[in-house]
Enzyme design. Sequence first.
Site, PDB file in Angstrom:
ATOM      1  N   GLU A 109       0.820  -1.219   0.000  1.00 21.42           N
ATOM      2  CA  GLU A 109       0.000   0.000   0.000  1.00 21.42           C
ATOM      3  C   GLU A 109       0.858   1.275   0.000  1.00 21.42           C
ATOM      4  OE1 GLU A 109      -3.778  -0.351   2.458  1.00 21.42           O
ATOM      5  OE2 GLU A 109      -2.529  -1.875   3.373  1.00 21.42           O
ATOM      6  N   SER A 117      -6.499  -2.183   1.577  1.00 22.13           N
ATOM      7  CA  SER A 117      -6.812  -1.553   0.282  1.00 22.13           C
ATOM      8  C   SER A 117      -7.364  -2.541  -0.742  1.00 22.13           C
ATOM      9  CB  SER A 117      -5.567  -0.845  -0.294  1.00 22.13           C
ATOM     10  OG  SER A 117      -5.187   0.223   0.526  1.00 22.13           O
ATOM     11  N   TYR A 127      -9.462   4.070  -4.977  1.00 18.70           N
ATOM     12  CA  TYR A 127      -8.444   5.092  -5.177  1.00 18.70           C
ATOM     13  C   TYR A 127      -8.418   5.729  -6.570  1.00 18.70           C
ATOM     14  CZ  TYR A 127      -6.826   2.998  -0.876  1.00 18.70           C
ATOM     15  OH  TYR A 127      -6.768   2.523   0.396  1.00 18.70           O
ATOM     16  N   ARG A 180     -11.459   2.893  11.277  1.00 19.02           N
ATOM     17  CA  ARG A 180     -12.584   2.815  10.346  1.00 19.02           C
ATOM     18  C   ARG A 180     -12.992   1.366  10.188  1.00 19.02           C
ATOM     19  NH1 ARG A 180     -10.690   3.134   5.153  1.00 19.02           N
ATOM     20  NH2 ARG A 180     -11.633   1.110   4.728  1.00 19.02           N
ATOM     21  N   ASP A 222     -15.467  -1.579   8.271  1.00 17.88           N
ATOM     22  CA  ASP A 222     -16.209  -1.872   7.044  1.00 17.88           C
ATOM     23  C   ASP A 222     -17.255  -2.931   7.351  1.00 17.88           C
ATOM     24  OD1 ASP A 222     -14.542  -0.105   5.695  1.00 17.88           O
ATOM     25  OD2 ASP A 222     -13.106  -1.665   5.179  1.00 17.88           O
ATOM     26  N   GLU A 261     -13.997  -5.871   8.634  1.00 22.18           N
ATOM     27  CA  GLU A 261     -12.668  -5.607   9.185  1.00 22.18           C
ATOM     28  C   GLU A 261     -12.627  -4.223   9.800  1.00 22.18           C
ATOM     29  OE1 GLU A 261      -9.435  -4.608   6.339  1.00 22.18           O
ATOM     30  OE2 GLU A 261     -10.879  -5.194   4.803  1.00 22.18           O
ATOM     31  N   ASN A 321      -9.804  -0.961  10.159  1.00 21.27           N
ATOM     32  CA  ASN A 321      -8.533  -0.363   9.745  1.00 21.27           C
ATOM     33  C   ASN A 321      -8.090   0.622  10.814  1.00 21.27           C
ATOM     34  OD1 ASN A 321      -8.245  -1.200   6.701  1.00 21.27           O
ATOM     35  ND2 ASN A 321     -10.385  -0.636   7.013  1.00 21.27           N
ATOM     36  N   GLY A 337      -7.087   5.386   5.085  1.00 20.85           N
ATOM     37  CA  GLY A 337      -6.573   6.287   4.067  1.00 20.85           C
ATOM     38  C   GLY A 337      -6.936   7.742   4.340  1.00 20.85           C
TER      39      GLY A 337
END
Length: 313
Positions: free
Chosen positions: A25, A153, A219, A258, A260, A273, A275, A279
């Site tokens: 990443e 990612s 992205y 964060r 998901d 998951e 994070n 990002g």
Amino acid sequence: MSLHSTLDPKGFGRVAVLFGGKSAEREVSLKSGNAVLSALQAAGVDAFGIDVGDDFLARLNSEKIDRAFIVLHGRGGEDGSMQGLLECAGIPYTGSGILASALAMDKLRTKQVWHSLGLPTPRHAVLTSQADCEAAAAELGFPLIVKPAHEGSSIGMAKVDSVETLTAAWQDAARYDSQVLVEQWIAGPEYTIAVLRGEVLPPIGLGTPHTFYDYDAKYLADDTQYRIPCGLSAEKEAELKELTARACEAVGTQGWARADVMQDASGQFWLLEVNTVPGMTDHSLVPMAARAAGLDFQQLVLAILADSVEARG
């Protein structure tokens, strides 16, 4: 705890923004790190950037660093190793500590913790051989999604609908990670929910014409849809925020994170998951959620940095 930082930007001392690194990443981290660095400098913080490479230990010893803002995504920065190094060096840092960072980076063990607490997460299996692929297909059915256990990612991920495509996806994912996870495909909307300084920010509903919210959708693509408000009823949104808070608490996240989450056809939420260094690019989700909560990008990075003072002053 207030989302806004009330600290004088000069009070943070000399701040090293850590980005780049060697993980898969890296490119995303470079974009995130430069955005954070620019915002901190614009706010009056004495900040400078370090692209974490082979000379990092020498830089750590030679530079005056009062605290570190970690914007390293993936292994080597988000997995507890950088956090441990900074702890040994006595340098306070942003975000989660060693244990939560290492745990959240390991999708399999995160799921095991959630399972143990009765939190909903899709059924899964671990793939290490062709026989594992056949057993997972028999036990879980199709469609399935294959994931390297320690990448972010959406790198190395693939949706599969046969033993042949499952085997191929496992072999591809194994190039990134010796541990490959496969889990039940949840058909329905995806949500991402940021947590900042103990407060759950407004959830974001995601829409993409891609098969799932993959690297390109995250992205590069201009056709990804972000919904704030997320489109849920007030009752379901409250349920989603409560589930996110419990999921992050189970992992032990600090500062910011964060989660998901998927929702199936019956309305049930499923945790995917967490994070611990999300990002921070122009396509990123935490800045979007912060804006919905009334914080611009500069206020967001100051809030994350302020939390490091209180967590590890």
